[in-house]
Design a protein around this motif. Structure first.
Motif, mmCIF file in Angstrom:
data_model
loop_
_atom_site.group_PDB
_atom_site.id
_atom_site.type_symbol
_atom_site.label_atom_id
_atom_site.label_comp_id
_atom_site.label_asym_id
_atom_site.label_seq_id
_atom_site.Cartn_x
_atom_site.Cartn_y
_atom_site.Cartn_z
ATOM 1 N N ARG A 1 0.745 -1.092 0.007
ATOM 2 C CA ARG A 1 -0.056 -0.225 -0.052
ATOM 3 C C ARG A 1 0.995 1.065 -0.088
ATOM 4 N N PRO A 2 1.609 1.314 -1.123
ATOM 5 C CA PRO A 2 2.224 2.769 -1.077
ATOM 6 C C PRO A 2 1.530 3.894 -1.160
ATOM 7 N N PRO A 3 1.670 4.872 -0.357
ATOM 8 C CA PRO A 3 0.790 6.047 -0.389
ATOM 9 C C PRO A 3 1.018 6.558 -2.039
ATOM 10 N N GLU A 4 -0.123 7.361 -2.410
ATOM 11 C CA GLU A 4 0.079 7.883 -3.664
ATOM 12 C C GLU A 4 0.757 9.018 -3.631
ATOM 13 N N PHE A 5 0.532 9.621 -2.645
ATOM 14 C CA PHE A 5 1.561 10.951 -2.410
ATOM 15 C C PHE A 5 2.880 10.843 -2.637
ATOM 16 N N VAL A 6 3.432 9.610 -2.188
ATOM 17 C CA VAL A 6 4.686 9.086 -2.182
ATOM 18 C C VAL A 6 5.307 8.854 -3.748
ATOM 19 N N GLN A 7 4.321 8.305 -4.589
ATOM 20 C CA GLN A 7 4.445 7.982 -5.825
ATOM 21 C C GLN A 7 4.642 9.380 -6.698
ATOM 22 N N ARG A 8 3.681 10.395 -6.170
ATOM 23 C CA ARG A 8 3.968 11.617 -6.864
ATOM 24 C C ARG A 8 5.318 12.483 -6.385
ATOM 25 N N LEU A 9 5.538 12.057 -5.222
ATOM 26 C CA LEU A 9 7.014 12.623 -4.712
ATOM 27 C C LEU A 9 7.988 12.263 -5.407
ATOM 28 N N ALA A 10 8.163 10.948 -5.613
ATOM 29 C CA ALA A 10 9.128 10.496 -6.508
ATOM 30 C C ALA A 10 9.195 11.047 -7.671
ATOM 31 N N TYR A 11 8.128 11.080 -8.342
ATOM 32 C CA TYR A 11 8.145 11.765 -9.790
ATOM 33 C C TYR A 11 8.942 13.358 -9.546
ATOM 34 N N VAL B 1 12.448 9.319 6.884
ATOM 35 C CA VAL B 1 13.880 9.044 7.574
ATOM 36 C C VAL B 1 14.935 8.982 6.252
ATOM 37 N N SER B 2 15.744 9.635 6.346
ATOM 38 C CA SER B 2 16.623 9.749 4.911
ATOM 39 C C SER B 2 17.882 10.077 5.134
ATOM 40 N N LEU B 3 18.929 9.911 4.381
ATOM 41 C CA LEU B 3 20.243 10.480 4.314
ATOM 42 C C LEU B 3 20.023 12.004 4.606
ATOM 43 N N PRO B 4 21.062 12.458 5.278
ATOM 44 C CA PRO B 4 20.721 13.983 5.800
ATOM 45 C C PRO B 4 20.863 14.850 4.484
ATOM 46 N N GLU B 5 21.511 14.336 3.572
ATOM 47 C CA GLU B 5 21.680 15.368 2.493
ATOM 48 C C GLU B 5 20.463 15.519 1.589
ATOM 49 N N LEU B 6 19.645 14.477 1.819
ATOM 50 C CA LEU B 6 18.246 14.636 0.877
ATOM 51 C C LEU B 6 17.053 15.120 1.901
ATOM 52 N N ALA B 7 17.248 15.435 2.987
ATOM 53 C CA ALA B 7 16.065 15.834 3.764
ATOM 54 C C ALA B 7 15.429 16.986 3.581
ATOM 55 N N THR B 8 16.247 18.178 3.174
ATOM 56 C CA THR B 8 15.888 19.480 2.749
ATOM 57 C C THR B 8 14.966 19.394 1.443
ATOM 58 N N SER B 9 15.342 18.543 0.333
ATOM 59 C CA SER B 9 14.884 18.549 -0.740
ATOM 60 C C SER B 9 13.481 17.613 -0.636
ATOM 61 N N LEU B 10 13.336 16.561 -0.028
ATOM 62 C CA LEU B 10 12.446 15.748 0.456
ATOM 63 C C LEU B 10 11.220 16.383 1.146
ATOM 64 N N LEU B 11 11.458 17.438 2.119
ATOM 65 C CA LEU B 11 10.341 17.990 2.937
ATOM 66 C C LEU B 11 9.943 19.070 1.951
ATOM 67 N N SER B 12 10.747 19.597 1.145
ATOM 68 C CA SER B 12 10.180 20.611 0.339
ATOM 69 C C SER B 12 9.335 20.108 -0.590
ATOM 70 N N GLY B 13 9.638 19.115 -1.236
ATOM 71 C CA GLY B 13 8.535 18.284 -2.201
ATOM 72 C C GLY B 13 7.632 17.904 -1.456
ATOM 73 N N ILE B 14 7.623 17.565 -0.207
ATOM 74 C CA ILE B 14 6.233 17.143 0.418
ATOM 75 C C ILE B 14 5.396 18.454 0.852
ATOM 76 N N ARG B 15 6.024 19.433 1.256
ATOM 77 C CA ARG B 15 5.278 20.703 1.226
ATOM 78 C C ARG B 15 4.347 21.016 -0.080
ATOM 79 N N ASP B 16 5.108 21.012 -0.983
ATOM 80 C CA ASP B 16 4.614 21.396 -2.384
ATOM 81 C C ASP B 16 3.190 20.396 -2.731
ATOM 82 N N LEU B 17 3.623 19.232 -2.364
ATOM 83 C CA LEU B 17 2.428 18.295 -2.866
ATOM 84 C C LEU B 17 1.222 18.359 -1.865
#
Length: 254
Positions: A152-162, A236-252
């Protein structure tokens, strides 16, 4: 069992519980998956509860397999030390022959923070622990991988990955997913489909000790030993990726 400190205790208990689960798997077989799951959950829970009662008798315990009344015991909320355990994280994977993406979680919440923890991955023959946290690999740029649920991967994670240019990697239990970030199989884990404190306390303890990023998906702090043990989302992520992932999540989520 020689007990040196809370880090060693967490590692010893998670490892021993995992070894017991492997023996149950071998003895019971995979013909009746429901019976195998039930026996694994019960046996691991009993072992962990009895061990903690003997070795840390003054501490409280929150276990996935505890009764509703035990989980709601108000004494837990005022306790200075609370062990948060998941006797068998990934019962589905445990009951499937050949799968190794299941785990045992043992964590200590003390003074408002996670102070010790261990994640045993018995079928992989390893335990990740705050005593000797793994060193996550450095991110070298380019496309990366996000661990998601098998079913059950969340739909928003699929959009985040894109959005961020990542590939999705299905992995079983939450502990196995977070461990995969720390061992270099993936670079991040994002979940928003509902979880509980025992699903993430131990792997987050190890991730934080290892220097990885761990937070809610809005960037706020993960807190444990709450009256309501639900903890619906996590990053949970490598520290170098946290900022871009959080930004992407906020955008979505705008």
């Amino acid at each position: 069992m020689t007990i040196r400190d809370d880090h060693s205790l967490a590692a010893d208990l998670a490892t021993e519980a995992g070894e017991r689960l492997l023996r149950i798997r071998e003895r019971t077989g995979f013909g009746d998956s429901s019976a195998l799951r039930a026996e694994g959950d019960r046996a691991s829970h009993v072992f962990l509860m009895e061990s903690l009662a003997r070795l840390r008798p003054s501490d409280s315990v929150l276990s996935e397999e505890a009764t509703r009344e035990e989980r709601l015991d108000p004494r837990r909320l005022s306790a200075s030390r609370v062990w948060i355990v998941d006797p068998l994280d990934g019962t589905r994977e445990f009951s499937e022959e050949g799968r190794s993406d299941w785990a045992v979680h043992v964590a200590l919440w003390e003074g408002g923070r996670l102070t010790a923890g261990a994640v045993a991955l018995p079928a992989q023959g390893r335990t990740l622990t705050t005593a000797q946290p793994p060193k996550p690999p450095s991110y070298d740029g380019g496309r990366f991988r996000i661990a998601v649920s098998r079913t059950r991967p969340p739909e928003f994670v699929q959009r985040l990955a894109y959005l961020v240019g990542a590939d999705l990697v299905p992995i079983g239990s939450a502990g196995a997913k977070i461990s995969a970030v720390l061992t270099g199989e993936v670079e991040a884990y994002v979940h928003a489909g509902g979880q509980y404190e025992w699903d993430s306390a131990a792997p987050v303890a190890v991730a934080q000790a290892a220097g990885a990023h761990a937070s809610r998906i809005d960037g706020s702090e993960l807190t444990y030993n709450q009256a309501d043990p639900s903890l619906p989302d996590i990053l949970v992520s490598l520290p170098e990726l946290a900022t871009s992932l959080l930004s992407g999540i906020r955008d979505l989520h705008r």
